[in-house]
Design a protein around this motif. Structure first.
Motif, PDB file in Angstrom:
ATOM      1  N   CYS A   1       0.826  -1.211   0.000  1.00  0.00           N
ATOM      2  CA  CYS A   1       0.000   0.000   0.000  1.00  0.00           C
ATOM      3  C   CYS A   1       0.858   1.258   0.000  1.00  0.00           C
ATOM      4  O   CYS A   1       0.541   2.228  -0.703  1.00  0.00           O
ATOM      5  N   LEU A   2       1.933   1.246   0.766  1.00  0.00           N
ATOM      6  CA  LEU A   2       2.816   2.410   0.805  1.00  0.00           C
ATOM      7  C   LEU A   2       3.487   2.634  -0.545  1.00  0.00           C
ATOM      8  O   LEU A   2       3.606   3.768  -1.007  1.00  0.00           O
ATOM      9  N   GLN A   3       3.883   1.548  -1.210  1.00  0.00           N
ATOM     10  CA  GLN A   3       4.479   1.680  -2.541  1.00  0.00           C
ATOM     11  C   GLN A   3       3.457   2.174  -3.556  1.00  0.00           C
ATOM     12  O   GLN A   3       3.772   3.002  -4.419  1.00  0.00           O
TER      13      GLN A   3
ATOM     14  N   LYS B   1       3.152   5.867  -3.072  1.00  0.00           N
ATOM     15  CA  LYS B   1       4.315   6.571  -3.607  1.00  0.00           C
ATOM     16  C   LYS B   1       4.296   6.587  -5.136  1.00  0.00           C
ATOM     17  O   LYS B   1       4.617   7.600  -5.760  1.00  0.00           O
ATOM     18  N   ASP B   2       3.906   5.471  -5.744  1.00  0.00           N
ATOM     19  CA  ASP B   2       3.834   5.394  -7.205  1.00  0.00           C
ATOM     20  C   ASP B   2       2.734   6.294  -7.763  1.00  0.00           C
ATOM     21  O   ASP B   2       2.824   6.755  -8.895  1.00  0.00           O
TER      22      ASP B   2
ATOM     23  N   THR C   1       3.885  13.774  -4.042  1.00  0.00           N
ATOM     24  CA  THR C   1       3.442  14.872  -3.174  1.00  0.00           C
ATOM     25  C   THR C   1       2.571  14.339  -2.051  1.00  0.00           C
ATOM     26  O   THR C   1       2.739  14.699  -0.889  1.00  0.00           O
ATOM     27  N   GLY C   2       1.613  13.489  -2.392  1.00  0.00           N
ATOM     28  CA  GLY C   2       0.744  12.900  -1.380  1.00  0.00           C
ATOM     29  C   GLY C   2       1.503  11.992  -0.445  1.00  0.00           C
ATOM     30  O   GLY C   2       1.253  11.990   0.770  1.00  0.00           O
ATOM     31  N   TYR C   3       2.424  11.226  -0.985  1.00  0.00           N
ATOM     32  CA  TYR C   3       3.255  10.363  -0.155  1.00  0.00           C
ATOM     33  C   TYR C   3       3.998  11.191   0.897  1.00  0.00           C
ATOM     34  O   TYR C   3       3.983  10.876   2.070  1.00  0.00           O
TER      35      TYR C   3
END
Length: 136
Positions: A118-120, A123-124, A128-130
């Motif tokens: 989910c974190l990847q 990021k993908d 900016t949101g990450y």
């Protein structure tokens, strides 16, 4: 001629003004989710609320609901399973917050692979949101 190396265009979810305004005015997230179950921001708010109270499993369930509702909307708006989902487009933030909340709750309940996936995905989808969600 289109640039074939540019990748897919960004996906922009539609605004749901009545649901957004209800949350902004201080309505309970549970009431907004019940009235507007397709609004990922309501599910994100619930996931965040319950995580802050120490209820990781409940947070996970709310985040997963919002995540799936958001995926449905993304697909209806042209998303093909990859490509940018810009944080800068306000209606996308509910889905992106659910994605982060799902990662955080998954980590808390020992679902390391799910948390990392989910974190990847976050990021993908949006650097900016990450940054805003993981460093803010």
């Amino acid at each position: 001629m289109d640039n074939l190396l540019a990748g897919p265009p960004p996906t922009h979810l539609p605004d749901l003004p009545e649901a957004r305004e209800a949350l902004e005015s201080g309505a309970k997230a549970a009431d907004v989710a019940a009235r507007f179950p397709a609004h990922p921001a309501a599910w994100a708010a619930l996931a965040e609320e319950y995580f802050a109270k120490g209820h990781a499993v409940t947070s996970y369930a709310f985040a997963r609901t919002g995540y799936h509702r958001g995926l449905d909307q993304l697909r209806r708006n042209g998303w093909k399973g990859h490509g940018p989902i810009p944080w800068e487009h306000e209606p996308n933030r509910g889905f992106l917050r659910c994605l982060y909340a799902l990662s955080r709750a998954a980590q808390a309940i020992g679902e390391k692979d799910e948390a990392e996936r989910c974190l990847q995905f976050l990021k993908d989808s949006t650097e900016t949101g990450y940054d805003a969600l993981t460093k803010g």
